[in-house]
Design an enzyme around this catalytic site. Structure first.
Site, PDB file in Angstrom:
ATOM      1  N   ASP A 158      46.086  -8.362  -2.852  1.00 38.76           N
ATOM      2  CA  ASP A 158      45.697  -9.486  -2.004  1.00 38.76           C
ATOM      3  C   ASP A 158      45.850 -10.824  -2.695  1.00 38.76           C
ATOM      4  OD1 ASP A 158      44.923  -8.438   0.445  1.00 38.76           O
ATOM      5  OD2 ASP A 158      42.972  -7.807  -0.306  1.00 38.76           O
TER       6      ASP A 158
HETATM    7  C1  BGC Z   1      39.825 -10.441  -4.459  1.00 35.05           C
HETATM    8  C2  BGC Z   1      40.577  -9.270  -3.907  1.00 35.05           C
HETATM    9  C3  BGC Z   1      40.233  -9.103  -2.451  1.00 35.05           C
HETATM   10  C4  BGC Z   1      40.506 -10.416  -1.714  1.00 35.05           C
HETATM   11  C5  BGC Z   1      40.233 -10.349  -0.234  1.00 35.05           C
HETATM   12  C6  BGC Z   1      40.051 -11.675  -3.626  1.00 35.05           C
HETATM   13  O1  BGC Z   1      39.252 -12.706  -4.081  1.00 35.05           O
HETATM   14  O2  BGC Z   1      40.195 -10.673  -5.787  1.00 35.05           O
HETATM   15  O3  BGC Z   1      40.262  -8.106  -4.633  1.00 35.05           O
HETATM   16  O4  BGC Z   1      40.972  -8.080  -1.900  1.00 35.05           O
HETATM   17  O5  BGC Z   1      39.742 -11.442  -2.282  1.00 35.05           O
HETATM   18  O6  BGC Z   1      38.899 -10.318   0.067  1.00 35.05           O
HETATM   19  C1  NOJ Z   2      40.380  -5.312  -2.629  1.00 31.89           C
HETATM   20  C2  NOJ Z   2      40.848  -5.158  -1.225  1.00 31.89           C
HETATM   21  O1  NOJ Z   2      39.829  -4.575  -0.458  1.00 31.89           O
HETATM   22  C3  NOJ Z   2      42.080  -4.300  -1.163  1.00 31.89           C
HETATM   23  O2  NOJ Z   2      42.534  -4.207   0.148  1.00 31.89           O
HETATM   24  C4  NOJ Z   2      43.121  -4.845  -2.083  1.00 31.89           C
HETATM   25  O3  NOJ Z   2      44.243  -3.998  -2.017  1.00 31.89           O
HETATM   26  C5  NOJ Z   2      42.615  -4.972  -3.491  1.00 31.89           C
HETATM   27  N1  NOJ Z   2      41.418  -5.760  -3.485  1.00 31.89           N
HETATM   28  C6  NOJ Z   2      43.634  -5.607  -4.428  1.00 31.89           C
HETATM   29  O4  NOJ Z   2      43.778  -6.955  -4.203  1.00 31.89           O
END
Ligand code: BGC
Ligand code: NOJ
Length: 808
Positions: A483
């Site tokens: 993400d």
């Molecule tokens: C986090 C991710 C997460 C994304 C969406 C980011 O700040 O590092 O792990 O999936 O937010 O919520």
């Molecule tokens: C947490 C999110 O819930 C997931 O969808 C994502 O793949 C990982 N973070 C990595 O960014």
């Protein structure tokens, strides 16, 4: 250093001191009503949706960390305390918290009074039951007072914490004998209320927070408890609470048990009122009638235990390594169930107000859960698919209460659609239910635009093909699995969401990871197409996959490992040419899992590079070198300080991809060694470093660039649970359902010389005895006394017991 121990026979983790490094929590509820409870009794509960139907209030990131919960205060001749130690924090003579499967039992003893509080949500019930036993362990008669306490949330958890100009004037309750009804907003648009009751006559009650605590006190020193006398306050605005006072007289050695119920009740709109202004209590009375006696409660607890015994019997291993057995047999599937129910909504790291159910998250959670309750997995798949858009793209999230796609986050994460294929394939393999592919499912929840589920999978698959970039690799969109790789975002404004901001709408940034995912799902997609009778589509899919594989080797290979992506400007990401972020983990794991470069030796090279460059004592970090500065063209990944989260943290979710990849090239030793680095039971002895619960995975362990290397964050709600279960159960221990039969092909290395597995699948039971010489070659199988060719055991009829000898 440990703070407790595993009690495998009881399927419990026993916390021996309240002074854990962080609140260690558990989840109550398996269906519709859920609670979070920490080892001191902190936490909160909700009905279905942690944001929209929150029953009790919780303040996140509070000081101290974990205050607010369902508390029981003991007042004993002027002295008062709480059995979970906090919030009062008066020293206990003994303390223990047993974290069980969907229940938690906290026992504290002080000065001759032992109080045990058991928290659980009975099956088929929208309520928590708290069984509280007070025992006089002294030699003298005792008269103690027991006070219950909960603080109600005004339902919408986000509004509850922000809209004080309104909320401090709307709180309303009713009190009827030993039952407190929280009915804020019931007079207008709500048809639900909360009920808080005890199965004994009360000596007093309180429903107004300030009356109970006193204006200047916190949960550690409620004035009512200190004085030993309820005020019988009736809340009017401000903050409604529920508190009962019970007089408990105990002869030496005597104990008394009380049953408290904290529940959610709905009335049909036409039947909201008993008489004007008085809520219809009928359904509440019915609920309470089910938990009037200790015998009723104990029976509900037995039913819950049996529910888990049955579920966990689907896959069990006996290996001689107790840590492995307890992960596979108990804690990993348990966490999978919790992620299935919660997605990423409510934990001590997720506030339950930010995120609904993730499209990719929920599909992946299913991979770890599908064998436990296939029927619920089926329903989940149909719900998720109904949020897919007609062009095959997907809402990134949907709200569990409404089951509708969330417009605030929108779509554009180009990996999302493919996960629907993975999830559906896993379900069909487990269940044999090809019929699901023909179920009619709407697009974007619009019943007028509906098609068979298979058509959804087709649009998912083709969404990738419709969105290829300059190198023929899939366009990344807002981001892929990571993400934080936001290649079209270009955000310069603080506070802007990296996930929803797209300041450029280029069709250039490409993802090698999505390419790997595409090649990985293609065989399953093709097989499902064939099962539907779409031979041409199946053939075409295989050709697309072969072409994509070629493209990856041509444009997605950096010499020693797979590239990660191309940015907006067509520059490589995850290449030796980069200053930071020369190698990233995701494409190494997924491309090899997909079989890319296995025959040509690229795969082995990539995994060796992972070992050389990314592996640490605490697991594999996401990238190296960590990004030292913010790169506007990369987005959030470079916003984190080195070693945390997606910037070179040990992201436990993608470690198992590498484990599986290692089994693909036959290196079981490596796979199992990587497994043991992050599996919580193996980290129990370093709990002072790891800091979070030793019974569940955390999303992240700080990487080697971080000051706090080895420290975990964000436990419980992570795809880590599902993927590690898949890695260990299906690939390392090597028993996995495929469309045609049960694959038995362990790859665990030399550390575990023999083991047995019992796997129930499609109604039959497979008893597998493995002799493991770690040859690295495919297993040789003897099925019901006959040698078979290959490693695929045909499915037996429901009810059959199949005995399998396996040598590898
Ligand atoms: C986090 C991710 C997460 C994304 C969406 C980011 O700040 O590092 O792990 O999936 O937010 O919520
Ligand atoms: C947490 C999110 O819930 C997931 O969808 C994502 O793949 C990982 N973070 C990595 O960014």
């Amino acid at each position: 250093m440990r703070f407790g121990h595993f009690d495998d026979a009881a399927r419990e983790y026993v916390i021996e001191t309240p002074r854990t490094p962080y609140p260690w929590i558990n989840y109550l509820g398996t269906e519709e009503f859920f609670g979070l409870v920490s080892h001191t009794g902190g936490g909160y509960c909700f009905y279905r949706d942690a944001r929209m139907r929150r029953l009790t209030r919780y303040r996140y990131n509070n000081v101290p960390t974990d205050v607010g919960g369902r508390y029981y205060y003991v007042h004993d001749g002027g002295d008062f305390w709480t059995p979970g130690w906090a919030p009062v924090k008066r020293e206990l003579d003994s303390y223990e918290c047993r974290v069980g499967l969907s229940y938690t039992k906290i026992t504290g003893e002080r000065k001759g009074i032992r109080t045990e509080v058991l928290y659980f949500v009975p099956l088929g019930t929208t309520a928590e039951v708290h069984r509280v036993t007070v025992k006089n362990t002294s030699k003298a008669a005792k008269s103690v007072k027991l006070f219950s306490f909960v603080e109600f949330c005004l339902w919408e958890a986000s509004d509850d914490q922000t809209n004080y100009q309104r909320n401090l004037s709307i709180g309303e309750v009713e009190v009827d004998g030993s039952t407190i009804y929280h009915k804020t907003e019931y007079r207008e648009r709500r048809n639900h209320y909360a009920v808080h009751s005890v199965n004994a006559k009360v000596a007093g009650f309180d429903t107004d927070r300030e009356s109970f605590l006193g204006p200047w006190n916190g949960f550690a020193e409620p004035q009512v408890v200190a004085e030993g006398k309820s005020r019988n306050s009736v809340a009017s605005g401000w903050s409604p609470i529920g508190s009962h006072q019970l007089a408990v007289d105990l002869a030496p050695g005597e104990e008394k048990t009380f049953v408290f119920v904290l529940g959610y009740v709905e009335n049909p709109v036409a039947e909201k009122w008993e008489r004007p202004g008085v809520v219809n209590k009928k359904p509440a009375r019915e609920l309470l009638a089910r938990f009037q006696t200790t015998a009723q409660v104990d029976a509900a607890l037995v039913a819950l235990r049996e529910y888990w015994t049955e579920m966990l019997s689907k896959y069990t291993v006996k290996s001689g390594d107790e840590r492995l057995d307890r992960m596979v047999n108990i804690w990993n599937p348990y966490q999978c169930m919790v992620t299935f129910n919660m997605s990423r909504s409510a934990s001590y790291f997720e506030t339950g107000i930010g995120r609904g159910m993730g499209f990719r998250d929920s599909n992946q959670d299913l991979l770890g859960f599908v064998h436990l309750i296939p029927a619920r997995a089926r329903e989940r798949i149909l719900d998720i698919a109904a949020t897919q858009k007609p062009d095959g793209s997907a809402y990134h999230q949907y709200q569990p209460l409404t089951k509708r796609g969330n417009n605030d986050i929108g779509s554009g994460f180009n990996d999302d659609p493919l996960w629907l294929i993975s999830g559906t394939a896993a379900y069909v393999k487990e269940s044999g239910d090809f019929g699901i592919l023909k179920e009619t499912v709407p697009f974007d929840n619009d019943p007028k635009d509906a098609a068979p589920l298979f058509e959804h999978l087709k649009r998912s698959f083709h969404h990738v093909l419709h969105n290829l970039g300059p190198h023929g690799l899939p366009l990344i969109g807002r981001a892929d699995w990571n993400d934080c790789l936001n290649l079209n975002c270009f955000s310069e404004s603080p506070g802007e969401s990296f996930q929803t901001t797209g300041n450029r709408t280029g069709r250039t940034a490409e993802s090698v990871f999505i390419a790997g995912l595409f090649v990985h799902v293609a065989p399953d997609y093709a097989a499902l197409a064939e099962a539907m009778g779409f031979g041409d589509e199946a053939r075409a899919a295989r050709e697309h996959a072969a072409r994509m594989e070629k493209t990856v080797l041509e444009h997605g290979w950096d010499g020693e490992w797979f590239l990660r992506a191309y940015d907006f400007f067509g520059k490589k990401i995850g290449s030796k040419e980069c200053e930071d972020g020369q190698i990233l983990i995701e494409s190494q794991g997924y491309c090899v899992m997909a079989g890319i470069g296995v025959a040509s030796g690229h795969a082995k090279k990539a995994l060796d590079s992972v070992q050389d460059r990314l592996e640490t004592a605490h697991g594999i970090v996401l990238n190296q070198p960590a990004y030292k500065a913010y790169h506007v063209e990369l987005g959030e990944i470079s916003s984190y300080p080195p070693g945390y989260k997606e910037n070179a943290g040990i992201f436990c979710h993608n470690n198992p991809w590498v484990m599986i990849a290692e089994t693909v090239i036959g290196r079981g030793d490596r796979a199992f060694a990587l497994y043991k680095k992050i599996a919580p039971a193996y980290r129990e002895e370093i709990s002072e470093v790891h800091r979070l619960e030793p019974y569940v995975y955390a999303q992240m362990i700080a990487g080697k660039d971080a000051v706090r290397h080895g420290e975990a964050k964000n436990s419980w709600l992570t795809g880590t649970a599902a993927w590690n279960f898949v890695a260990i159960s299906q690939h390392i221990l090597g028993v996995r359902p495929e469309l045609e039969g049960l694959r038995v092909n362990p790859c665990i290395g030399a550390g575990v010389p023999s083991f047995t597995i019992v796997r129930k699948c499609r109604g039959a039971e497979y008893r597998i005895a493995v002799t493991n010489k770690a040859t690295g070659k495919p297993a040789r199988l003897v099925v019901d006394g006959k040698s078979i060719d290959g490693t695929l055991v045909p499915y037996a009829k429901a009810g059959a017991v199949v005995t399998i000898g396996c040598e590898t």
